[in-house]
Design a protein around this motif. Structure first.
Motif, PDB file in Angstrom:
ATOM      1  N   ALA A 130       0.827  -1.207   0.000  1.00 15.18           N
ATOM      2  CA  ALA A 130       0.000   0.000   0.000  1.00 15.18           C
ATOM      3  C   ALA A 130       0.860   1.256   0.000  1.00 15.18           C
ATOM      4  O   ALA A 130       0.506   2.270  -0.626  1.00 15.18           O
ATOM      5  N   GLN A 131       2.008   1.216   0.693  1.00 14.60           N
ATOM      6  CA  GLN A 131       2.922   2.359   0.684  1.00 14.60           C
ATOM      7  C   GLN A 131       3.443   2.627  -0.732  1.00 14.60           C
ATOM      8  O   GLN A 131       3.541   3.776  -1.168  1.00 14.60           O
ATOM      9  N   MET A 132       3.815   1.580  -1.445  1.00 11.54           N
ATOM     10  CA  MET A 132       4.303   1.759  -2.810  1.00 11.54           C
ATOM     11  C   MET A 132       3.186   2.261  -3.730  1.00 11.54           C
ATOM     12  O   MET A 132       3.418   3.079  -4.620  1.00 11.54           O
ATOM     13  N   GLN A 133       1.968   1.766  -3.491  1.00 10.20           N
ATOM     14  CA  GLN A 133       0.833   2.267  -4.258  1.00 10.20           C
ATOM     15  C   GLN A 133       0.607   3.755  -3.989  1.00 10.20           C
ATOM     16  O   GLN A 133       0.300   4.529  -4.898  1.00 10.20           O
ATOM     17  N   PRO A 150       4.145   4.301 -18.785  1.00 14.53           N
ATOM     18  CA  PRO A 150       3.924   4.715 -17.400  1.00 14.53           C
ATOM     19  C   PRO A 150       4.975   4.143 -16.468  1.00 14.53           C
ATOM     20  O   PRO A 150       5.791   3.312 -16.883  1.00 14.53           O
ATOM     21  N   SER A 151       4.930   4.563 -15.215  1.00 16.03           N
ATOM     22  CA  SER A 151       5.814   3.993 -14.217  1.00 16.03           C
ATOM     23  C   SER A 151       5.484   2.513 -14.045  1.00 16.03           C
ATOM     24  O   SER A 151       4.316   2.118 -14.008  1.00 16.03           O
ATOM     25  N   GLY A 189       2.344   6.312  -6.083  1.00 18.72           N
ATOM     26  CA  GLY A 189       1.876   6.499  -7.453  1.00 18.72           C
ATOM     27  C   GLY A 189       2.834   5.975  -8.501  1.00 18.72           C
ATOM     28  O   GLY A 189       2.807   6.431  -9.649  1.00 18.72           O
ATOM     29  N   ILE A 190       3.683   5.008  -8.140  1.00 17.68           N
ATOM     30  CA  ILE A 190       4.695   4.524  -9.067  1.00 17.68           C
ATOM     31  C   ILE A 190       4.468   3.064  -9.480  1.00 17.68           C
ATOM     32  O   ILE A 190       5.217   2.533 -10.293  1.00 17.68           O
ATOM     33  N   THR A 242      10.746   3.570 -12.846  1.00 20.39           N
ATOM     34  CA  THR A 242      10.099   4.869 -12.688  1.00 20.39           C
ATOM     35  C   THR A 242      10.711   5.826 -13.695  1.00 20.39           C
ATOM     36  O   THR A 242      11.940   5.926 -13.794  1.00 20.39           O
ATOM     37  N   PRO A 243       9.910   6.556 -14.485  1.00 16.87           N
ATOM     38  CA  PRO A 243      10.462   7.409 -15.536  1.00 16.87           C
ATOM     39  C   PRO A 243      11.503   8.412 -15.034  1.00 16.87           C
ATOM     40  O   PRO A 243      12.562   8.566 -15.646  1.00 16.87           O
ATOM     41  N   ALA A 244      11.244   9.081 -13.903  1.00 17.69           N
ATOM     42  CA  ALA A 244      12.196  10.077 -13.402  1.00 17.69           C
ATOM     43  C   ALA A 244      13.486   9.423 -12.922  1.00 17.69           C
ATOM     44  O   ALA A 244      14.591   9.904 -13.206  1.00 17.69           O
TER      45      ALA A 244
END
Length: 417
Positions: free
Chosen positions: A212-215, A237-238, A218-219, A325-327
């Protein structure tokens, strides 16, 4: 880079690993996705969980010795990997250890063995279980504190190995934790503070709360488990996917002349040299972010090269941190261009096969690098990505990157000697 090479080397005597691939390494043949589906509240998410054979081994460990029944999954994964590493190294478990049936009779004194294990979160499952029991019943088990401290991870690995004369150290710097442990081991070995080291990383974060923390960040990947949901270097997307696992290395210091004599008797056996472990840090306001040009990556990579006393152009491949993750992926690529220029080494990743195993990820990446040095191949992803599909040159030296929350990064350099 004109200084003479050191007379001593830090070599990897043995390796052990546990991941979504089990105890195996990525095969160059086309893979079926090893990811599983986990139900999280009202949705399904992909995770890199260990396969049934490893699950059976974990449960066997729990039954093997009474104290092991209480241990967190993170510790058990480390024990499995450490046992593989010591077996491959030919290090017999010290008399009296749970991993050995040897007696102390007529045994020579064992070399000093120290343990250094990294984990981002440590005893995740047990901590959450003890907290839930406290909230529901108001009581806390007496074992709650010792079983959930970070030091609990390395101390149980040391216990299982039977060592009584070395240090047992646990490290946490989020996703570069394993390289903090490796760097500590290298420093101790070079300083003569230990003769042998078990060092690596372990993580068992597949709990509902951690997912849930990773959710919440938003990645998390929107792709299904069967579709290789973790896609480093693929852009948007990520595609971050959480995984569990561990990798541990049996390390020794040896002088070049002794290694040459050893190699004369086993000329075809690969010997891996851990040439350097560099660290970088960037002081940025966001503890989950990083600079667009990956300053911490740049510092860590240059420090690893400096320790090894080699030029950037001698690196043939880089095992990327690249979590999908894109960034994060873009910042690492910018850092690579700053260090290597436009002629980049081959870029590879194992996260698309394992997921992101947090504090174990750097160790599993180093293990993958050793595999590449041995086989000269790696599997090509089935999705569009900037990863190098096949080696473009002979692979003799590999750089491995890791980075985590808080602005820290680490890089390790490994070669075949």
């Amino acid at each position: 880079m004109t200084s003479a090479p050191s007379d001593s080397l830090i070599i990897i005597r043995g390796r052990g690993r546990v991941s979504a691939l089990g105890t195996a390494l990525p095969n160059p043949e086309p893979l079926e996705s090893p990811f599983q589906t986990r139900e999280l509240q009202d949705r399904l998410v992909a995770v890199g969980s260990v396969p049934p054979a490893v699950e059976d081994a974990l449960q066997h460990l729990r039954r093997h010795d009474a104290p092991y029944r209480q241990l967190d999954r993170t510790v058990l994964l480390a024990l499995l990997a450490a046992r593989q590493a010591t077996a491959e190294a030919g290090w017999l478990p010290q008399p009296g250890s749970p991993a050995s049936s040897l007696t102390a009779d007529n045994q020579p004194p064992a070399p000093t063995l120290s343990v250094s294990i990294g984990s981002s979160r440590g005893a995740t499952g047990r901590l959450e279980q003890f907290h839930e029991e406290f909230l529901s019943g108001g009581a806390v088990a007496a074992a709650a504190s010792p079983l959930t401290t970070l030091g609990n991870v390395a101390s149980w690995v040391a216990y299982d190995a039977g060592t009584t004369s070395g240090g047992a150290l646990s490290h946490s710097s989020t996703c570069s934790s394993a390289f903090q442990a490796l760097g500590n081991a290298v420093a101790w070995l070079r300083a003569g503070m230990a003769e042998r080291f078990l060092a690596g990383g372990t993580e068992a974060p597949l709990t509902d709360f951690t997912l849930a923390q990773m959710q919440a960040l938003g990645i998390y990947s929107p792709f299904a488990a069967a579709e290789f949901p973790c896609r480093p270097g693929a852009g948007r997307p990520s595609t971050f996917v959480l995984g569990e696992g561990a990798a541990v290395f049996a390390l020794e210091k040896i002088c070049r002349s002794a290694l040459a004599a050893e190699r004369a008797g086993q000329p075809h056996a690969p010997v891996f040299c851990l040439e350097g472990v560099g660290f970088g840090f960037e002081a940025i306001g966001s503890k989950t972010g990083l600079s667009p040009d990956g300053q911490h990556f740049q510092t860590a990579m240059r420090e690893a090269l400096r320790q090894a006393n080699v030029a950037a152009e001698t690196v043939d491949a880089v095992v990327l941190h690249s979590p999908g993750t894109p960034a994060g992926d873009a910042a690492e690529r910018q850092a690579l261009r700053a260090v290597f220029g436009q002629n980049l080494p081959d870029l590879v990743s194992n996260k698309w096969c394992l997921g992101h195993t947090l504090g174990a990820s750097a160790a599993l990446s180093l293990d993958f690098a050793c595999h590449i040095l041995t086989t000269q191949v790696w599997p090509a992803p089935s999705f569009a990505t900037d990863l190098t599909p096949t080696p473009s040159r002979p692979i003799r030296r590999v750089l491995i990157n890791a980075a985590g929350f808080g602005g820290n990064a680490a890089s390790a350099l490994v070669s075949v000697v």
